[in-house]
Design a protein around this motif. Structure first.
Motif, PDB file in Angstrom:
ATOM      1  N   ALA A 193      19.206-108.363  15.059  1.00  0.00           N
ATOM      2  CA  ALA A 193      20.204-107.299  14.942  1.00  0.00           C
ATOM      3  C   ALA A 193      19.570-106.036  14.356  1.00  0.00           C
ATOM      4  O   ALA A 193      19.843-104.920  14.814  1.00  0.00           O
ATOM      5  N   PHE A 194      18.696-106.208  13.387  1.00  0.00           N
ATOM      6  CA  PHE A 194      17.989-105.068  12.800  1.00  0.00           C
ATOM      7  C   PHE A 194      17.029-104.451  13.813  1.00  0.00           C
ATOM      8  O   PHE A 194      16.995-103.230  13.990  1.00  0.00           O
ATOM      9  N   ALA A 195      16.279-105.289  14.497  1.00  0.00           N
ATOM     10  CA  ALA A 195      15.314-104.795  15.491  1.00  0.00           C
ATOM     11  C   ALA A 195      16.013-104.030  16.617  1.00  0.00           C
ATOM     12  O   ALA A 195      15.455-103.065  17.152  1.00  0.00           O
ATOM     13  N   ASN A 196      17.224-104.450  16.953  1.00  0.00           N
ATOM     14  CA  ASN A 196      17.982-103.773  18.010  1.00  0.00           C
ATOM     15  C   ASN A 196      18.695-102.517  17.516  1.00  0.00           C
ATOM     16  O   ASN A 196      19.342-101.828  18.298  1.00  0.00           O
ATOM     17  N   LEU A 198      30.211-111.401  14.014  1.00  0.00           N
ATOM     18  CA  LEU A 198      29.734-111.692  15.371  1.00  0.00           C
ATOM     19  C   LEU A 198      29.418-110.398  16.117  1.00  0.00           C
ATOM     20  O   LEU A 198      28.340-110.257  16.706  1.00  0.00           O
ATOM     21  N   ASN A 199      30.337-109.466  16.079  1.00  0.00           N
ATOM     22  CA  ASN A 199      30.165-108.224  16.830  1.00  0.00           C
ATOM     23  C   ASN A 199      29.041-107.348  16.290  1.00  0.00           C
ATOM     24  O   ASN A 199      28.404-106.622  17.057  1.00  0.00           O
ATOM     25  N   ILE A 200      28.778-107.409  15.015  1.00  0.00           N
ATOM     26  CA  ILE A 200      27.700-106.607  14.435  1.00  0.00           C
ATOM     27  C   ILE A 200      26.353-107.296  14.610  1.00  0.00           C
ATOM     28  O   ILE A 200      25.388-106.685  15.072  1.00  0.00           O
ATOM     29  N   ASN A 201      26.277-108.561  14.253  1.00  0.00           N
ATOM     30  CA  ASN A 201      24.984-109.252  14.172  1.00  0.00           C
ATOM     31  C   ASN A 201      24.531-109.938  15.451  1.00  0.00           C
ATOM     32  O   ASN A 201      23.335-110.125  15.649  1.00  0.00           O
ATOM     33  N   GLY A 243      30.189 -95.788  10.595  1.00  0.00           N
ATOM     34  CA  GLY A 243      30.296 -94.978  11.797  1.00  0.00           C
ATOM     35  C   GLY A 243      28.956 -94.381  12.201  1.00  0.00           C
ATOM     36  O   GLY A 243      28.440 -93.491  11.543  1.00  0.00           O
ATOM     37  N   ARG A 244      28.388 -94.895  13.265  1.00  0.00           N
ATOM     38  CA  ARG A 244      27.145 -94.369  13.843  1.00  0.00           C
ATOM     39  C   ARG A 244      26.994 -94.943  15.243  1.00  0.00           C
ATOM     40  O   ARG A 244      27.677 -95.901  15.602  1.00  0.00           O
ATOM     41  N   ASP A 245      26.114 -94.364  16.017  1.00  0.00           N
ATOM     42  CA  ASP A 245      25.859 -94.826  17.392  1.00  0.00           C
ATOM     43  C   ASP A 245      27.143 -94.877  18.225  1.00  0.00           C
ATOM     44  O   ASP A 245      27.344 -95.789  19.021  1.00  0.00           O
ATOM     45  N   ASN A 246      28.012 -93.910  18.026  1.00  0.00           N
ATOM     46  CA  ASN A 246      29.295 -93.841  18.738  1.00  0.00           C
ATOM     47  C   ASN A 246      30.241 -94.994  18.410  1.00  0.00           C
ATOM     48  O   ASN A 246      31.145 -95.303  19.178  1.00  0.00           O
ATOM     49  N   PHE A 247      30.031 -95.642  17.279  1.00  0.00           N
ATOM     50  CA  PHE A 247      30.942 -96.670  16.786  1.00  0.00           C
ATOM     51  C   PHE A 247      31.644 -96.114  15.555  1.00  0.00           C
ATOM     52  O   PHE A 247      31.061 -95.352  14.786  1.00  0.00           O
ATOM     53  N   THR A 248      32.889 -96.518  15.354  1.00  0.00           N
ATOM     54  CA  THR A 248      33.644 -96.006  14.211  1.00  0.00           C
ATOM     55  C   THR A 248      33.308 -96.735  12.919  1.00  0.00           C
ATOM     56  O   THR A 248      33.543 -96.213  11.841  1.00  0.00           O
ATOM     57  N   GLY A 249      32.766 -97.927  13.002  1.00  0.00           N
ATOM     58  CA  GLY A 249      32.473 -98.715  11.806  1.00  0.00           C
ATOM     59  C   GLY A 249      33.669 -99.564  11.412  1.00  0.00           C
ATOM     60  O   GLY A 249      34.799 -99.293  11.800  1.00  0.00           O
ATOM     61  N   ILE A 250      33.378-100.596  10.648  1.00  0.00           N
ATOM     62  CA  ILE A 250      34.448-101.485  10.187  1.00  0.00           C
ATOM     63  C   ILE A 250      35.016-100.936   8.881  1.00  0.00           C
ATOM     64  O   ILE A 250      34.369-100.115   8.219  1.00  0.00           O
ATOM     65  N   THR A 303      21.240-101.235   9.722  1.00  0.00           N
ATOM     66  CA  THR A 303      20.285-100.359   9.051  1.00  0.00           C
ATOM     67  C   THR A 303      19.373-101.236   8.195  1.00  0.00           C
ATOM     68  O   THR A 303      19.656-102.427   7.975  1.00  0.00           O
ATOM     69  N   ALA A 304      18.305-100.658   7.688  1.00  0.00           N
ATOM     70  CA  ALA A 304      17.397-101.413   6.820  1.00  0.00           C
ATOM     71  C   ALA A 304      18.140-101.937   5.592  1.00  0.00           C
ATOM     72  O   ALA A 304      17.929-103.076   5.163  1.00  0.00           O
TER      73      ALA A 304
END
Length: 88
Positions: A56-59, A13-16, A25-32, A63-64
Motif C-alpha cells: 500500500a505504501f509502495a503504491n 480494506l479500501n485504503i490498504n 484528502g489527497r489524490d482526488n480522494f476526500t479521505g476518511i 504516506t510514510a
C-alpha cells in the motif's frame, strides 16, 4: 461520534488492499473521517501482513507516516509475513 466497526474494516480494506480510499484528502480522494484513522490503522496492523501494508505504501496509498504508524501498532501476535507457499 460512534466508531462503527463495519466502517473501520471497510476503510482498512479500501485504503490498504485496494487503494480506493485515503486517510486524508489527497489524490482526488476526500479521505476518511479523522476520528476513524487510529482505529483503521490498528485494524490494519492486526489483520494484514507486513507485505500488504508495504505494498500500500509502495503504491502511494499510504504516506510514510501512515505506513510507519500502522507498522508501529503491530504486535508479535499479529500477522507479520505471509507464510511461504513453496514446497519445502
Amino acid at each position: 461520534m460512534a466508531i462503527l466497526s463495519f466502517r473501520v474494516s471497510n476503510y482498512a480494506l479500501n485504503i490498504n488492499m485496494t487503494g480506493q480510499q485515503r486517510y486524508t484528502g489527497r489524490d482526488n480522494f476526500t479521505g476518511i473521517p479523522a476520528e476513524y484513522a487510529p482505529h483503521v490503522k490498528a485494524y490494519a496492523a492486526k489483520n494484514y501482513y507486513v507485505d500488504d501494508i508495504d505494498r500500500a505504501f509502495a503504491n502511494g496509498w499510504l504516506t510514510a507516516e501512515e505506513h510507519q504508524d500502522t507498522l508501529d501498532l503491530k504486535t508479535e501476535s499479529d500477522p507479520q509475513f505471509r507464510p511461504s507457499t513453496l514446497n519445502e
